[in-house]
Structure formats: C-alpha cells, structure tokens
Design a protein around this motif. Structure first.
Motif, PDB file in Angstrom:
ATOM      1  N   VAL A  19      61.609   8.526  63.261  1.00 53.45           N
ATOM      2  CA  VAL A  19      60.211   8.420  62.407  1.00 53.45           C
ATOM      3  C   VAL A  19      59.705   9.904  62.817  1.00 53.45           C
ATOM      4  O   VAL A  19      59.202  10.765  61.876  1.00 53.45           O
ATOM      5  N   GLN A  20      59.787  10.275  64.254  1.00 49.57           N
ATOM      6  CA  GLN A  20      58.925  11.427  64.511  1.00 49.57           C
ATOM      7  C   GLN A  20      59.434  12.682  63.995  1.00 49.57           C
ATOM      8  O   GLN A  20      58.940  13.653  63.669  1.00 49.57           O
ATOM      9  N   MET A  21      61.015  12.517  63.872  1.00 47.26           N
ATOM     10  CA  MET A  21      61.923  13.602  63.682  1.00 47.26           C
ATOM     11  C   MET A  21      61.564  13.878  62.123  1.00 47.26           C
ATOM     12  O   MET A  21      61.292  15.069  61.623  1.00 47.26           O
ATOM     13  N   THR A  62      51.377   7.938  57.637  1.00 50.63           N
ATOM     14  CA  THR A  62      52.310   7.072  57.550  1.00 50.63           C
ATOM     15  C   THR A  62      53.233   7.300  58.839  1.00 50.63           C
ATOM     16  O   THR A  62      53.673   6.182  59.339  1.00 50.63           O
ATOM     17  N   GLY A  63      53.428   8.560  59.302  1.00 50.34           N
ATOM     18  CA  GLY A  63      54.198   8.752  60.504  1.00 50.34           C
ATOM     19  C   GLY A  63      53.547   8.317  61.534  1.00 50.34           C
ATOM     20  O   GLY A  63      54.035   7.473  62.645  1.00 50.34           O
ATOM     21  N   PHE A  64      52.223   8.358  61.690  1.00 43.45           N
ATOM     22  CA  PHE A  64      51.343   8.011  62.791  1.00 43.45           C
ATOM     23  C   PHE A  64      51.274   6.540  62.886  1.00 43.45           C
ATOM     24  O   PHE A  64      51.402   5.795  64.073  1.00 43.45           O
ATOM     25  N   VAL A  65      51.279   5.519  61.889  1.00 42.93           N
ATOM     26  CA  VAL A  65      51.360   4.004  61.614  1.00 42.93           C
ATOM     27  C   VAL A  65      52.630   3.687  62.224  1.00 42.93           C
ATOM     28  O   VAL A  65      52.451   2.634  63.201  1.00 42.93           O
ATOM     29  N   LEU A  66      53.563   4.370  61.757  1.00 44.00           N
ATOM     30  CA  LEU A  66      54.865   3.900  62.113  1.00 44.00           C
ATOM     31  C   LEU A  66      55.152   3.888  63.596  1.00 44.00           C
ATOM     32  O   LEU A  66      55.781   3.113  64.246  1.00 44.00           O
ATOM     33  N   SER A  67      54.798   5.012  64.162  1.00 42.35           N
ATOM     34  CA  SER A  67      55.083   5.517  65.388  1.00 42.35           C
ATOM     35  C   SER A  67      54.200   4.422  66.333  1.00 42.35           C
ATOM     36  O   SER A  67      54.626   3.680  67.337  1.00 42.35           O
ATOM     37  N   THR A  69      55.360   1.445  68.826  1.00 40.96           N
ATOM     38  CA  THR A  69      55.037   1.643  70.179  1.00 40.96           C
ATOM     39  C   THR A  69      54.719  -0.139  70.607  1.00 40.96           C
ATOM     40  O   THR A  69      55.040  -0.219  71.882  1.00 40.96           O
ATOM     41  N   VAL A  70      53.951  -0.519  69.808  1.00 41.51           N
ATOM     42  CA  VAL A  70      53.374  -1.919  70.087  1.00 41.51           C
ATOM     43  C   VAL A  70      54.326  -2.976  70.240  1.00 41.51           C
ATOM     44  O   VAL A  70      54.383  -3.761  71.081  1.00 41.51           O
ATOM     45  N   ILE A  71      55.299  -2.793  69.259  1.00 42.07           N
ATOM     46  CA  ILE A  71      56.356  -3.959  69.241  1.00 42.07           C
ATOM     47  C   ILE A  71      57.227  -3.984  70.615  1.00 42.07           C
ATOM     48  O   ILE A  71      57.366  -5.272  71.019  1.00 42.07           O
ATOM     49  N   PRO A  72      57.620  -3.123  71.251  1.00 43.92           N
ATOM     50  CA  PRO A  72      58.384  -3.343  72.621  1.00 43.92           C
ATOM     51  C   PRO A  72      57.466  -3.898  73.569  1.00 43.92           C
ATOM     52  O   PRO A  72      57.928  -4.708  74.311  1.00 43.92           O
ATOM     53  N   PHE A  73      56.116  -3.372  73.488  1.00 48.74           N
ATOM     54  CA  PHE A  73      55.116  -3.977  74.570  1.00 48.74           C
ATOM     55  C   PHE A  73      55.074  -5.473  74.325  1.00 48.74           C
ATOM     56  O   PHE A  73      55.191  -6.445  75.209  1.00 48.74           O
TER      57      PHE A  73
END
Length: 131
Positions: A73-75, A32-37, A41-45
């Motif tokens: 999310v990462q924390m 879940t953390g990986f998918v959210l991260s 990351t993709v949305i700002p690009f």
C-alpha cells in the motif's frame, strides 16, 4: 498579449511539465493510502491483543501478511510505483523489494526457529545425564 502563466502548457523556472508518464499523487490518493495504512496497522494489534485467531503461529502469519500488505500500500500510494512510470524501473524496484522482504522474513523465521529448537532449557533428566 502575453500568455497566461497559469496555462496548463506553461513552463516556469523550476516547474516543468511531466509528460513522461510518471504517476503523481492526489489528495484522494494520499488519503486512501493513509486510511489503508492505518487499518493495516490497527488490525494486527487487534489480532494480538484479543487473541482472535487462537493460534500464536496463525496470528504471526496473519501479522506478517498484513505487514507485507502495508508495504505494498505504501509503495503504491506514497511512492507511486507502477509499471508505467520511469520506463518500468519502479516496477523492477518493487519486485526487488518484495524479494528482499521475503528473504529477510524467511531468514528471521529460520533463525528464530533454530534458536528455539536448540536453545531450550534442559529437563532435570537431561541435566542429570550430563558428565
């Protein structure tokens, strides 16, 4: 008959039970953390490449907000910070981290604005008025 070493209560050399309330990750939590991260990351690009928001200032604010969301999310998912673990000290570290991030972002924006305002090239009229 000896106790089964794989019992939940067994303590092995180097492997201790964690009854202190610490949060431990699960495969589902890490995925879940990986998918959210990845999404954060993709949305700002996508916002920058497509110019979706139209305004550079609004795009910059959205990118910064998504960056802060990714830090949270990462924390939570990878560093397992919550109010219960370590007697609440991880929550204090989280709050301190947020304060430092806000100071760093606000300071960076102030410096960039200040440089943009005071380091702009002169117009021909301004250059002629110099002594």
């Amino acid at each position: 008959m000896a106790a089964n070493p794989h019992d939940a209560g067994a303590v092995h050399a180097g492997n201790h039970r964690h009854d202190s309330g610490e949060a431990h990750g699960t495969v589902n939590g890490y995925v879940t953390g990986f998918v959210l991260s990845a999404i954060l990351t993709v949305i700002p690009f996508w916002l920058v490449i497509n110019g979706t928001l139209g305004s550079p200032a609004l795009t910059a604010i959205a990118v910064m907000a998504l960056g802060v969301a990714q830090i949270v999310v990462q924390m939570v998912y990878f560093l397992h910070m919550n109010a219960r673990s370590e007697g609440g000290w991880t929550l204090m570290a989280f709050v301190f981290t947020i304060i430092i991030i806000v100071i760093a972002i606000a300071g960076s924006m102030w410096v960039m604005h200040h440089l943009n305002t005071h380091m702009m090239p002169m117009t021909p009229e301004q250059a002629q008025s110099l002594p």
